[in-house]
Design a protein around this motif. Structure first.
Motif, short mmCIF file in Angstrom:
data_model
loop_
_atom_site.label_atom_id
_atom_site.label_comp_id
_atom_site.label_asym_id
_atom_site.label_seq_id
_atom_site.Cartn_x
_atom_site.Cartn_y
_atom_site.Cartn_z
N ILE A 213 0.82 -1.22 0.00
CA ILE A 213 0.00 0.00 0.00
C ILE A 213 0.85 1.26 0.00
O ILE A 213 0.37 2.33 -0.35
N GLU A 214 2.12 1.16 0.40
CA GLU A 214 3.01 2.33 0.31
C GLU A 214 3.03 2.86 -1.13
O GLU A 214 2.84 4.05 -1.38
N ASN A 215 3.29 1.95 -2.05
CA ASN A 215 3.39 2.36 -3.46
C ASN A 215 2.03 2.58 -4.10
O ASN A 215 1.89 3.42 -4.99
N THR A 216 1.02 1.83 -3.66
CA THR A 216 -0.33 2.02 -4.20
C THR A 216 -0.86 3.40 -3.82
O THR A 216 -1.51 4.08 -4.63
N GLN A 217 -0.57 3.84 -2.59
CA GLN A 217 -0.99 5.17 -2.17
C GLN A 217 -0.38 6.26 -3.06
O GLN A 217 -1.06 7.18 -3.50
N ARG A 218 0.92 6.14 -3.33
CA ARG A 218 1.58 7.11 -4.19
C ARG A 218 1.00 7.07 -5.61
O ARG A 218 0.80 8.10 -6.24
N ILE A 220 -2.02 6.28 -6.58
CA ILE A 220 -3.35 6.90 -6.62
C ILE A 220 -3.24 8.42 -6.55
O ILE A 220 -3.92 9.15 -7.27
N ASN A 221 -2.35 8.91 -5.68
CA ASN A 221 -2.18 10.36 -5.56
C ASN A 221 -1.60 10.99 -6.82
O ASN A 221 -2.03 12.08 -7.23
N PRO A 269 0.71 -1.94 -7.40
CA PRO A 269 -0.76 -1.94 -7.29
C PRO A 269 -1.42 -3.10 -8.03
O PRO A 269 -2.48 -3.58 -7.60
N ILE A 286 -8.07 1.84 -7.10
CA ILE A 286 -6.72 1.38 -7.48
C ILE A 286 -6.63 1.16 -8.98
O ILE A 286 -5.68 1.59 -9.64
#
Length: 431
Positions: A213-218, A220-221, A269, A286
């Motif tokens: 989720i670290e990279n998935t959050q980035r 999405i942003n 993701p 996502i």
């Protein structure tokens, strides 16, 4: 206990996979304990034996004072008691997880696994992969029983290529084990080298999920920023000016539009999407973020062609210069670079005369991977100059430098907005 045996050099630690992630870990541990560094590519191992990092991230000084055996021989791995698997986890052409490297590395470890050994995975995977996909292979090929004869853990890598500030030892490390004993032994082992300290996750699955989720959050942003860029472009306003204004509020998150490639943000993701679908849930946000970011290369190319046509240039006769080909600035890594999408989309519009240069990328690797013959430097005049990657060598260039290579009515495409207000003689466009 295994930690004490490693510290006293009674036992050795092995790192499988000596790329961006594995080599820094192997060398850092080798300053404290005895290490076996294993990679399947003899050419890479030969370079490392000479103190050369094939990934061009570490200086030769990093190899000095290290107690490390660099090898391609599986037999050498038998010396180890604690195994760290740090191999790539890419996606295939259908955006599905390609576990080939991590499962191959697991088979390699399984062949030399002994009673009392530890295996820790650093490769980014979906939650459950370590115990559901890797552990059965370790059991089957070794003939040993999980949690009885050997222990397993997960400690996700947090290497950021090209970042000289947030280095391995300065980033807090997440660790986990299959039981309380292994969790503590693994955490203490990493605490040997990680100055920033260790966060002990409650389980292997939690550690796997935290990484993904670290990279998935980035992702999405950044997708949100890219979507804003498309909207603001239609409004005729500059995205970076909008972000600069919005960023004056204390709690505004500072993300920027751009190409999202590489082997982390553009890949991880899809691992989470894959696992979610297996569980009967189709993630909307996502997937939408991935679609947006994967479309940006084509979008940049389309805008470039539109600007050229508006400047009375025939795309079929135009010469275009693309500056930068790696997946991000100041690294040599070309894996999953989205600049190739710009190149291909330009070709689809009949723009066939395209020169590509890059200050870091290896020309042989680019040709081998993408079939593109890179130019060593700009030649002649170009109808469009496209700065795709903000390498340090490009950031300091002046408008006068670009004028040397700009044809009349040249279109200047500044993907990352680094030349905003600095280049005024051309038709300027950025995300």
């Amino acid at each position: 206990m295994i930690y004490q045996d490693l510290v006293s050099k009674k036992e050795k630690l092995a790192v499988i996979g000596l790329g961006y992630v594995g080599l820094p870990i192997a060398l850092e541990f080798a300053r404290k304990i005895s290490v076996v560094g294993f990679d399947i590519r003899p050419d890479r191992v030969d370079l490392m034996k000479k103190g050369i990092d094939p990934s061009k991230e570490l200086e030769s000084e990093a190899f000095k004072g290290c107690d490390i055996l660099l090898t391609c021989s599986t037999e050498d791995l038998r010396q180890a008691k604690f195994y760290v698997v740090a191999v790539p986890t890419p996606i295939d052409e259908h955006n599905l997880p390609d576990l080939t490297p991590v499962l191959a590395a697991t088979r390699t470890v399984a062949k030399v696994l002994k009673k009392g050994d530890y295996v820790v995975y650093e490769s980014t995977v979906y939650p459950g992969c370590t115990e559901e996909d890797c552990v059965p292979i370790l059991e089957e090929l070794s003939g040993l029983k999980y949690m009885v004869d050997f222990k397993v853990g997960f400690s996700p890598e947090r290497i950021n290529p090209g970042d000289k500030e947030h280095t391995l030892v300065k980033i807090k490390k997440v660790t986990s084990g299959c039981d309380a004993e292994s969790a503590e032994e693994i955490a203490k082992t990493y605490e040997m080298i990680i100055q920033a300290g260790v966060h002990r996750a409650s389980s292997i699955k939690v550690a796997e999920a935290a990484k993904i989720i670290e990279n998935t959050q980035r992702d999405i942003n950044i997708a949100f920023m890219n979507e804003l860029s498309i909207i603001f472009n239609r409004m005729g306003i500059n995205t970076y000016e909008v972000l600069e204004a919005a960023g004056t509020k204390w709690n505004f998150l500072k993300f920027f539009p751009g190409l999202v490639g590489g082997h982390c943000i553009g890949v991880d993701p899809y691992y989470l999407v894959y696992k979610a679908k297996q569980l009967g849930y189709h993630p909307q946000i996502i997937s939408a973020g991935r679609f947006t970011n994967d479309s940006m290369g084509g979008y940049v190319a389309k805008q470039t062609v539109k600007k050229m046509i508006a400047a009375d240039k025939n795309p079929k006769d135009a010469r275009v210069l693309i500056m930068g080909f790696t997946f991000k600035e100041n690294v040599s890594d070309i894996r999953n670079s989205k600049v190739i999408d710009i190149y291909k989309e330009l070709h689809s519009f009949g723009v066939l005369n395209v020169d590509v240069i890059d200050a870091f990328a290896d020309a042989h690797e680019v040709h081998e991977e993408y079939g593109i013959t890179m130019a060593t430097e700009p030649t002649g005049l170009y109808d469009a100059i496209l700065v795709a990657v903000s390498h340090q060598q490009y950031v300091g260039l002046t408008e006068e430098w670009f004028k040397r290579y700009a044809a009349k009515g040249c279109v200047f495409v500044d993907v990352k907005g680094i030349f905003k207000s600095k280049v005024n003689s051309f038709t300027y466009w950025s995300l």
